[in-house]
Design a protein around this motif. Structure first.
Motif, PDB file in Angstrom:
ATOM      1  N   ASN A   4      -1.206  -2.450 -12.890  1.00 58.09           N
ATOM      2  CA  ASN A   4      -1.112  -1.131 -12.259  1.00 58.09           C
ATOM      3  C   ASN A   4      -0.394  -1.235 -10.921  1.00 58.09           C
ATOM      4  OD1 ASN A   4      -2.696   0.068 -14.369  1.00 58.09           O
ATOM      5  ND2 ASN A   4      -4.520  -0.778 -13.398  1.00 58.09           N
ATOM      6  N   ILE A   5       0.720  -0.541 -10.811  1.00 59.55           N
ATOM      7  CA  ILE A   5       1.569  -0.639  -9.626  1.00 59.55           C
ATOM      8  C   ILE A   5       1.797   0.734  -8.998  1.00 59.55           C
ATOM      9  CG2 ILE A   5       3.824  -1.367  -8.747  1.00 59.55           C
ATOM     10  CD1 ILE A   5       3.997  -3.243 -11.220  1.00 59.55           C
ATOM     11  N   VAL A   6       1.643   0.802  -7.677  1.00 61.51           N
ATOM     12  CA  VAL A   6       1.897   2.034  -6.935  1.00 61.51           C
ATOM     13  C   VAL A   6       3.292   1.978  -6.330  1.00 61.51           C
ATOM     14  CG1 VAL A   6       1.109   3.572  -5.097  1.00 61.51           C
ATOM     15  CG2 VAL A   6      -0.536   2.120  -6.287  1.00 61.51           C
ATOM     16  N   ILE A   7       4.051   3.070  -6.460  1.00 59.84           N
ATOM     17  CA  ILE A   7       5.355   3.157  -5.814  1.00 59.84           C
ATOM     18  C   ILE A   7       5.340   4.325  -4.832  1.00 59.84           C
ATOM     19  CG2 ILE A   7       7.839   3.519  -6.102  1.00 59.84           C
ATOM     20  CD1 ILE A   7       7.679   2.231  -8.809  1.00 59.84           C
ATOM     21  N   ASP A   8       5.562   4.007  -3.571  1.00 55.16           N
ATOM     22  CA  ASP A   8       5.673   5.022  -2.528  1.00 55.16           C
ATOM     23  C   ASP A   8       7.065   5.642  -2.649  1.00 55.16           C
ATOM     24  OD1 ASP A   8       5.842   6.471  -0.154  1.00 55.16           O
ATOM     25  OD2 ASP A   8       6.185   4.690   1.085  1.00 55.16           O
ATOM     26  N   THR A   9       7.138   6.942  -2.911  1.00 58.91           N
ATOM     27  CA  THR A   9       8.437   7.581  -3.134  1.00 58.91           C
ATOM     28  C   THR A   9       8.999   8.249  -1.883  1.00 58.91           C
ATOM     29  OG1 THR A   9       7.466   9.703  -3.822  1.00 58.91           O
ATOM     30  CG2 THR A   9       7.810   8.034  -5.542  1.00 58.91           C
ATOM     31  N   SER A  83      -0.980  10.373   3.717  1.00 59.17           N
ATOM     32  CA  SER A  83       0.422   9.960   3.596  1.00 59.17           C
ATOM     33  C   SER A  83       0.594   9.121   2.338  1.00 59.17           C
ATOM     34  CB  SER A  83       0.850   9.152   4.820  1.00 59.17           C
ATOM     35  OG  SER A  83       0.120   7.948   4.890  1.00 59.17           O
ATOM     36  N   SER A  84       1.820   9.040   1.847  1.00 64.06           N
ATOM     37  CA  SER A  84       2.100   8.291   0.616  1.00 64.06           C
ATOM     38  C   SER A  84       1.789   6.806   0.768  1.00 64.06           C
ATOM     39  CB  SER A  84       3.567   8.482   0.213  1.00 64.06           C
ATOM     40  OG  SER A  84       4.427   8.112   1.282  1.00 64.06           O
ATOM     41  N   ILE A  85       1.937   6.271   1.978  1.00 67.23           N
ATOM     42  CA  ILE A  85       1.651   4.854   2.220  1.00 67.23           C
ATOM     43  C   ILE A  85       0.145   4.592   2.220  1.00 67.23           C
ATOM     44  CG2 ILE A  85       1.735   3.005   3.950  1.00 67.23           C
ATOM     45  CD1 ILE A  85       4.514   4.015   4.734  1.00 67.23           C
ATOM     46  N   VAL A  86      -0.596   5.376   2.985  1.00 71.13           N
ATOM     47  CA  VAL A  86      -2.044   5.176   3.094  1.00 71.13           C
ATOM     48  C   VAL A  86      -2.746   5.432   1.758  1.00 71.13           C
ATOM     49  CG1 VAL A  86      -4.163   6.000   4.193  1.00 71.13           C
ATOM     50  CG2 VAL A  86      -2.082   5.681   5.563  1.00 71.13           C
ATOM     51  N   VAL A  87      -2.358   6.498   1.068  1.00 72.79           N
ATOM     52  CA  VAL A  87      -2.955   6.813  -0.239  1.00 72.79           C
ATOM     53  C   VAL A  87      -2.687   5.678  -1.231  1.00 72.79           C
ATOM     54  CG1 VAL A  87      -2.836   8.351  -2.251  1.00 72.79           C
ATOM     55  CG2 VAL A  87      -2.895   9.317   0.059  1.00 72.79           C
ATOM     56  N   GLY A  88      -1.455   5.168  -1.227  1.00 68.00           N
ATOM     57  CA  GLY A  88      -1.092   4.089  -2.140  1.00 68.00           C
ATOM     58  C   GLY A  88      -1.854   2.807  -1.872  1.00 68.00           C
ATOM     59  N   LEU A  89      -1.979   2.450  -0.599  1.00 70.41           N
ATOM     60  CA  LEU A  89      -2.697   1.222  -0.233  1.00 70.41           C
ATOM     61  C   LEU A  89      -4.191   1.335  -0.532  1.00 70.41           C
ATOM     62  CD1 LEU A  89      -0.899   0.384   3.135  1.00 70.41           C
ATOM     63  CD2 LEU A  89      -0.682  -0.840   0.970  1.00 70.41           C
ATOM     64  N   ASN A  90      -4.721   2.541  -0.402  1.00 74.47           N
ATOM     65  CA  ASN A  90      -6.141   2.745  -0.725  1.00 74.47           C
ATOM     66  C   ASN A  90      -6.420   2.557  -2.217  1.00 74.47           C
ATOM     67  OD1 ASN A  90      -7.924   3.257   1.526  1.00 74.47           O
ATOM     68  ND2 ASN A  90      -6.682   5.058   1.973  1.00 74.47           N
ATOM     69  N   LEU A  91      -5.423   2.795  -3.049  1.00 73.81           N
ATOM     70  CA  LEU A  91      -5.593   2.577  -4.492  1.00 73.81           C
ATOM     71  C   LEU A  91      -5.829   1.089  -4.773  1.00 73.81           C
ATOM     72  CD1 LEU A  91      -2.870   4.943  -6.019  1.00 73.81           C
ATOM     73  CD2 LEU A  91      -5.351   5.212  -6.151  1.00 73.81           C
ATOM     74  N   ILE A  92      -5.182   0.222  -3.982  1.00 72.05           N
ATOM     75  CA  ILE A  92      -5.414  -1.217  -4.121  1.00 72.05           C
ATOM     76  C   ILE A  92      -6.814  -1.565  -3.619  1.00 72.05           C
ATOM     77  CG2 ILE A  92      -4.708  -3.513  -3.359  1.00 72.05           C
ATOM     78  CD1 ILE A  92      -1.872  -2.593  -3.264  1.00 72.05           C
ATOM     79  N   LYS A  96      -8.050   0.302  -8.083  1.00 75.56           N
ATOM     80  CA  LYS A  96      -7.356   1.086  -9.112  1.00 75.56           C
ATOM     81  C   LYS A  96      -5.938   0.590  -9.357  1.00 75.56           C
ATOM     82  CE  LYS A  96     -10.012   5.276  -8.036  1.00 75.56           C
ATOM     83  NZ  LYS A  96      -9.935   6.661  -7.514  1.00 75.56           N
ATOM     84  N   ALA A  97      -5.395  -0.150  -8.397  1.00 72.53           N
ATOM     85  CA  ALA A  97      -4.035  -0.677  -8.529  1.00 72.53           C
ATOM     86  C   ALA A  97      -3.999  -2.139  -8.117  1.00 72.53           C
ATOM     87  CB  ALA A  97      -3.071   0.142  -7.671  1.00 72.53           C
ATOM     88  N   ASP A  98      -3.008  -2.859  -8.649  1.00 76.14           N
ATOM     89  CA  ASP A  98      -2.855  -4.282  -8.359  1.00 76.14           C
ATOM     90  C   ASP A  98      -1.775  -4.555  -7.317  1.00 76.14           C
ATOM     91  OD1 ASP A  98      -4.679  -5.128 -10.550  1.00 76.14           O
ATOM     92  OD2 ASP A  98      -3.109  -4.252 -11.808  1.00 76.14           O
ATOM     93  N   ALA A  99      -0.814  -3.639  -7.209  1.00 75.24           N
ATOM     94  CA  ALA A  99       0.318  -3.865  -6.307  1.00 75.24           C
ATOM     95  C   ALA A  99       0.849  -2.550  -5.750  1.00 75.24           C
ATOM     96  CB  ALA A  99       1.425  -4.615  -7.040  1.00 75.24           C
ATOM     97  N   PHE A 100       1.556  -2.652  -4.624  1.00 77.07           N
ATOM     98  CA  PHE A 100       2.113  -1.485  -3.937  1.00 77.07           C
ATOM     99  C   PHE A 100       3.541  -1.804  -3.506  1.00 77.07           C
ATOM    100  CE2 PHE A 100       2.978   0.603   0.179  1.00 77.07           C
ATOM    101  CZ  PHE A 100       2.802   1.938  -0.154  1.00 77.07           C
ATOM    102  N   ILE A 101       4.463  -0.884  -3.788  1.00 77.12           N
ATOM    103  CA  ILE A 101       5.882  -1.048  -3.436  1.00 77.12           C
ATOM    104  C   ILE A 101       6.308   0.107  -2.542  1.00 77.12           C
ATOM    105  CG2 ILE A 101       8.257  -1.154  -4.310  1.00 77.12           C
ATOM    106  CD1 ILE A 101       7.038  -2.140  -6.996  1.00 77.12           C
ATOM    107  N   SER A 102       7.022  -0.199  -1.449  1.00 76.14           N
ATOM    108  CA  SER A 102       7.486   0.869  -0.557  1.00 76.14           C
ATOM    109  C   SER A 102       8.810   0.520   0.099  1.00 76.14           C
ATOM    110  CB  SER A 102       6.445   1.148   0.534  1.00 76.14           C
ATOM    111  OG  SER A 102       6.910   2.140   1.437  1.00 76.14           O
ATOM    112  N   ALA A 103       9.659   1.544   0.246  1.00 77.32           N
ATOM    113  CA  ALA A 103      10.913   1.410   0.990  1.00 77.32           C
ATOM    114  C   ALA A 103      10.790   2.139   2.318  1.00 77.32           C
ATOM    115  CB  ALA A 103      12.072   1.998   0.174  1.00 77.32           C
TER     116      ALA A 103
END
Length: 357
Positions: A4-9, A83-92, A96-103
């Motif tokens: 499960n991977i999160v992508i910050d868009t 924010s998309s970053i904080v929400v994504g990192l909280n999934l880890i 709920k998620a194994d990894a997080f990707i952000s640009a």
């Protein structure tokens, strides 16, 4: 096993379109991957409507806030909970998620990773470690931006983590570790390098080959290029700028005359292959090693291919169980060091006994 991977868009130079295109491409290449896209739901739904994909494997999470590069990272992470970053990192953090990707904002990603995901047990600092292209393949540059004032014992940990990553994700057996220096002689260097060198030399769990000068890095003379973040970031930025300049000059030379244009056509295929081997986007982003989950920072101007490569990178990292191997490796080294420090009285040398008395 599904990864499960999160992508910050949000936050990337090329907008959500590049993240979505890369997400779909990565999804099509890897059937055992599920993606969470954090960002503006309405925009993401509209972008996704233009693609054919398995809708069960992409979940869009609406976020009302965005952290920009102009904001103070720590303050933004603390205040912008949606924010998309904080929400994504909280999934880890929530499992709920194994990894997080952000640009997005590098500072916010690094700060959020430390505060929200947290360091794994035994890890002193979490380094940012990108793969950089060389004439022999790729080398890991560690650290390139997370710890500008690292201590010698921290750099030794970086060397261990980098070795584990290169061996398990990149398949390099006994990766060669070298510390960045102004010469190859052991006596050279600043205070940090001089203090770190003997510690690396005495470390049995890494293949330390000594110092490496910056001019030798592009030739792949080390698999793990070790330094603190200030020097590492300078090397990385110079690497990026120099490669762009060289490519620009080559293109300019080819277009300079009719004769050179003909020559350019003749070598186009070979040149394209050479240029692609130096494309950092093909190896993914820079992982922040030593966390309880995987966080990958891709370049701010990342396009479709960079996001797709980062998905593959996360999948390989997860399947190789790198996080647990880092924890286990550091624990084994710590136990070994403790045993060495607590040698029985009879094993002490006469010199040690005299010094103790």
């Amino acid at each position: 096993m599904s990864v499960n991977i999160v992508i910050d868009t949000l936050g990337g130079d090329n907008g959500a379109a590049a993240a979505v295109a890369g997400a779909v491409k990565g999804l099509q290449k890897h059937r055992d991957v599920k993606l969470y896209l954090t960002g503006k739901k309405a925009e993401l739904k509209k972008l996704l409507a233009g693609y054919e994909y398995d809708k069960k494997r992409i979940e869009v999470i609406d976020c009302s806030e965005e952290i920009t590069c102009n904001e103070a990272p720590v303050e933004a992470v603390r205040k912008k909970k949606d924010s998309s970053i904080v929400v994504g990192l909280n999934l880890i953090k929530e499992g709920k998620a194994d990894a997080f990707i952000s640009a997005g904002s590098s500072g916010a990603v690094l700060a959020g990773a430390q505060f929200i995901v947290g360091r794994a047990k035994g890890v002193k600092r979490a380094p940012l470690a990108p793969l950089i292209p060389t004439s022999t393949g790729n080398s890991l540059l560690i650290d390139c931006g997370a710890n500008v004032d690292a201590k010698p014992e921290v750099l030794v940990q970086f060397a261990k983590m980098g070795s584990i990553y290169m061996e398990n994700v990149m398949g390099v057996k006994k990766p060669r570790v070298a510390i960045v220096n102004i010469g190859t002689e052991e006596a050279k260097g600043n205070a940090l390098v001089k203090e770190t060198y003997p510690l690396l030399k005495a470390c049995d769990s890494i293949n330390f080959i000594g110092s490496i000068e910056s001019r030798d890095i592009p030739f792949g003379k080390a698999d793990v290029v070790l330094t603190e973040a200030f020097v590492g970031n300078v090397i990385l930025k110079l690497y990026e700028g120099l490669s762009k300049m060289i490519l620009k000059e080559i293109k300019g030379s080819i277009k300079s005359s009719a004769k050179s244009k003909i020559g350019g056509l003749l070598i186009k295929k070979s040149l394209k292959k050479t240029v692609s081997s130096f494309n950092t986007g093909e190896v993914g982003g820079a992982p922040l090693l030593g966390l309880k989950g995987l966080v990958v920072k891709v370049h701010g101007n990342s396009k479709e291919d960079e996001f797709a490569s980062a998905i593959r990178q996360c999948k390989n990292f997860f399947e190789a169980d790198v996080s647990n191997k880092i924890i286990k490796g550091l624990a084994e080294d710590a136990a070994r060091e403790a045993v060495t420090e607590e040698k029985p009285e009879e094993e002490k040398t006469e010199k040690e006994k005299t010094e103790t008395e």
